[in-house]
Design an enzyme around this catalytic site. Structure first.
Site, short mmCIF file in Angstrom:
data_model
loop_
_atom_site.label_atom_id
_atom_site.label_comp_id
_atom_site.label_asym_id
_atom_site.label_seq_id
_atom_site.Cartn_x
_atom_site.Cartn_y
_atom_site.Cartn_z
N PHE A 1 0.81 -1.26 -0.10
CA PHE A 1 0.09 0.17 -0.19
C PHE A 1 0.99 1.22 -0.01
CE2 PHE A 1 -1.95 -3.41 2.45
CZ PHE A 1 -3.13 -3.49 1.91
N CYS B 1 -5.52 2.56 10.16
CA CYS B 1 -5.89 4.04 10.27
C CYS B 1 -7.48 4.07 10.38
CB CYS B 1 -5.41 4.92 9.29
SG CYS B 1 -6.10 4.42 7.57
N1 SAH Z 1 1.64 4.25 2.97
C1 SAH Z 1 1.19 5.29 2.15
C2 SAH Z 1 -0.17 5.43 2.29
C3 SAH Z 1 -0.92 4.39 2.07
S1 SAH Z 1 -2.88 4.82 1.73
C4 SAH Z 1 2.05 6.66 2.26
O1 SAH Z 1 3.00 6.35 3.20
O2 SAH Z 1 2.00 7.35 1.71
C5 SAH Z 1 -3.40 3.41 1.27
C6 SAH Z 1 -2.97 3.01 -0.05
O3 SAH Z 1 -3.35 1.68 -0.57
C7 SAH Z 1 -3.54 3.74 -1.45
O4 SAH Z 1 -2.46 4.01 -2.19
C8 SAH Z 1 -4.50 3.05 -2.30
O5 SAH Z 1 -4.28 2.93 -3.56
C9 SAH Z 1 -3.98 1.55 -1.65
N2 SAH Z 1 -4.84 0.19 -1.74
C10 SAH Z 1 -5.97 0.27 -1.48
N3 SAH Z 1 -6.50 -1.07 -1.50
C11 SAH Z 1 -5.49 -1.86 -2.04
C12 SAH Z 1 -5.35 -3.11 -2.39
N4 SAH Z 1 -6.35 -4.08 -2.02
N5 SAH Z 1 -4.00 -3.51 -2.99
C13 SAH Z 1 -2.99 -2.66 -2.98
N6 SAH Z 1 -3.22 -1.37 -2.75
C14 SAH Z 1 -4.29 -1.04 -2.20
#
Ligand code: SAH
Length: 397
Positions: free
Chosen positions: A228, A341
């Site tokens: 993510f 979160c």
């Molecule tokens: N760690 C990041 C923030 C994460 S926000 C930072 O430090 O900036 C959550 C992220 O998860 C988003 O970018 C979204 O696109 C992604 N996401 C949501 N569901 C997902 C999934 N099932 N598999 C992969 N990515 C996912």
């Protein structure tokens, strides 16, 4: 001013704890007329004044207190004071002074329910999520301009929660205009572009600033998996910290593209150690398991699986699933940096989920550190709901 009179006994959380929310079920009657966002006087059933609040007839949170001083005027000067105080609190903390990316207003925790303001260089991005905040937008923006001297203010009021308040989405420039080049900030020595118009939230997850730094300190020589990854904030810190390799996964193509562009903004980082994968993390972790691939350090920073307590059960399953897989993919002695979160998942429940995940993965593990949001995302003691981000750094045997 209209009066909102509570049902008997329902004044407790306002009176005893100064909790800023009044739920619909606590409200007895409204005397006088109030439109969405109007300031109302809140009274206990015995007509004891409790304070002044923003009325929100469409929301389950029927009113949000601006002040628990029943005499305090809620006017332009009030918002100027509150905004200035929020900015001054950050300037008083040495670790926040000089940060190019900084949360200036953290809603309820800064005494401004429904107001988020993030500063990126000379640009402030605001997000207004409640009827009361929306109503006072001019005063809030004027206060921000005065307190920061920023030349640009952009509005990103497009969060889903506005619908619960009966508000349309609102985005665009409130002051100044876009530059030709992308907006960048330096965080912990790494340069990052912030797409405040199209990115998530106000463009960047500032709350993880300290945790990214910690990851960098842990990463030397390690094979890192950043799940993510969004725009690669954690990944770039891992590279800066000397990681042997960093694999970044996200399901969003634009987020990954921005992450790669961010790496290119930092030519001193070893780009050849970075790999990128556009995938569903749930699937990718299963595929690594099948392929027998292992890592030394795994970051799991998923989106909000439980926006409210009502989603806690399905969210708990999802957290357990990815963490169980994460534990299985760690080399002996490996580290899992794992977050939630979700407002609906408390710290205690989160830790329990991680414990079950470790157990089911057959791993002995211990918490090395408890992790939280950075200091510009404070948690007001009268608003425990402000503690949405919780994390654990866990070491396996
Ligand atoms: N760690 C990041 C923030 C994460 S926000 C930072 O430090 O900036 C959550 C992220 O998860 C988003 O970018 C979204 O696109 C992604 N996401 C949501 N569901 C997902 C999934 N099932 N598999 C992969 N990515 C996912």
């Amino acid at each position: 001013m209209a009066q909102l009179i509570l049902l008997p006994g329902k004044e407790r959380s306002a009176f005893k704890q100064h909790h800023p929310w009044l739920f619909a079920g606590a409200v007895g009657r409204l005397e006088g007329r109030a439109r969405p966002g109007d300031t109302v006087e809140v009274l206990a059933d015995n007509l004891r004044p409790l304070g002044r609040a923003a009325y929100s007839p469409k929301s389950q949170i029927r009113a949000r207190f601006w002040t628990f001083d029943a005499e305090e005027s809620v006017d332009d000067a009030f918002f100027k004071r509150r905004v200035a105080a929020a900015v001054a609190r950050r300037q008083a903390l040495p670790e926040l002074r000089g940060q190019q990316g900084l949360r200036l207003i953290h809603a309820e925790s800064d005494g401004l329910p429904g107001v988020i303001a993030d500063q990126y260089g000379d640009t402030v991005v605001i997000q207004l999520t409640s009827a009361g905040a929306d109503k006072w937008r001019h005063a809030i923006v004027a206060g921000l301009i005065k307190a920061t001297g920023c030349a640009r203010v952009y509005e990103r009021s497009d969060s889903d929660v506005r619908r619960l308040e009966g508000l349309e989405s609102a985005t665009g420039w409130l002051l100044g205009e876009a530059r030709d080049e992308p907006l960048t900030i330096v965080e912990n020595g790494v340069k990052l572009a912030v797409d405040f118009a199209e990115g998530h939230k106000t463009g960047f997850y500032l709350d993880q600033r300290d945790n990214r730094l910690l990851l960098g300190q842990l990463a030397a020589g390690k094979d890192v998996l950043n799940c993510f990854c969004y725009t690669a904030g954690f990944s770039l810190q891992a590279l800066a910290g000397g990681a042997a390799s960093v694999l970044s996964i996200d399901s969003s193509g634009p987020a990954l593209a921005q992450g790669q562009a961010n790496l290119a903004l930092n030519p001193e980082l070893p780009a050849e150690r970075a790999q990128w994968q556009e995938a569903d993390v749930f699937q990718a972790l299963r595929d690594f398991r099948k392929a027998g691939r292992l890592f030394d350090l795994i970051v799991l920073d998923p989106p909000k699986f439980a926006p409210s307590a009502a989603h806690a059960e399905s969210a708990a399953r999802a957290y357990k699933d990815i963490n169980l897989l994460g534990f299985r993919l760690l080399n002996p002695g490996g580290l899992l940096m794992t977050y939630s979160c979700s407002g609906g998942i408390g710290l205690e429940l989160f830790q329990k989920i991680i414990a079950e995940a470790a157990h089911d993965a057959g791993r002995q593990a211990r918490i090395i550190r408890r992790l939280a949001g950075a200091a510009d995302h404070p948690i007001a003691l009268n608003f425990p709901e402000g503690e949405y981000l919780k994390g654990l750094l866990v070491q396996v045997d």
